[in-house]
Design an enzyme around this catalytic site. Sequence first.
Site, short mmCIF file in Angstrom:
data_model
loop_
_atom_site.label_atom_id
_atom_site.label_comp_id
_atom_site.label_asym_id
_atom_site.label_seq_id
_atom_site.Cartn_x
_atom_site.Cartn_y
_atom_site.Cartn_z
CB CYS A 65 -0.46 0.39 1.22
SG CYS A 65 -2.11 -1.39 0.83
NE ARG A 119 -4.14 -4.40 -0.85
CZ ARG A 119 -3.68 -4.14 -2.09
NH1 ARG A 119 -4.16 -2.62 -1.59
NH2 ARG A 119 -3.21 -4.36 -2.61
#
Length: 207
Positions: A53, A130
């Site tokens: 990320c 996600r």
Amino acid sequence: MEIGQKTESWPPRIGDIAPDFRARSTGGEIQLSKLRGRWVIFFSHPADFTPVCSTEFAELARRQSEFDALETSLLGLSVDSLYSHMAWVRAIRETLSADVRFPIIEDPSMAIGRAYGMVDEQSADSMAMRSTFFIDPEGVIRAITCYPHNVGRSVDEMLRMLKALKAVSNAQTLAPEGWREGKPLLSPPSDLAEDREDWFCRFVDAP
């Protein structure tokens, strides 16, 4: 943090109004419904300081001007606190040379994640968070993508999806496989019988 009512279908699906929420972020208090009139890309990640990320957020930060030019707001989300978000933003700037200016929303109770179906009601952690939601200026979800925690999203694909959604938003054209800006679009199949071999797959010039 305030969450609006869940959509009639849960988790929210393409075509549903995006669940409204109000929460703290690195850009101040955010209420999703106040962003109407612009496209919104709302994306989640499991936690701050995660390697995959961090690369996503760095690249989104480097290319934010491309989303700005498309009148699109970027909104990040994780379960971590606002103070953790701020520390992570500093670390990304120092380590990856990227200045994250888009808001990152805190969701310590996972209330927003649950409202969007990113995690289910029984989840004890946020590893499934996600997801990316492409929300149009009327607040309607137009596309949803979901990635595992160990594979990064593609900013190129996020931009391609956004441009394609904008190009076909009038419902009079369709975007073919791998469509790129400026390339031909597709005409929807006609209900009328036509003596043409390409009646089922006819390309038209992009406006």
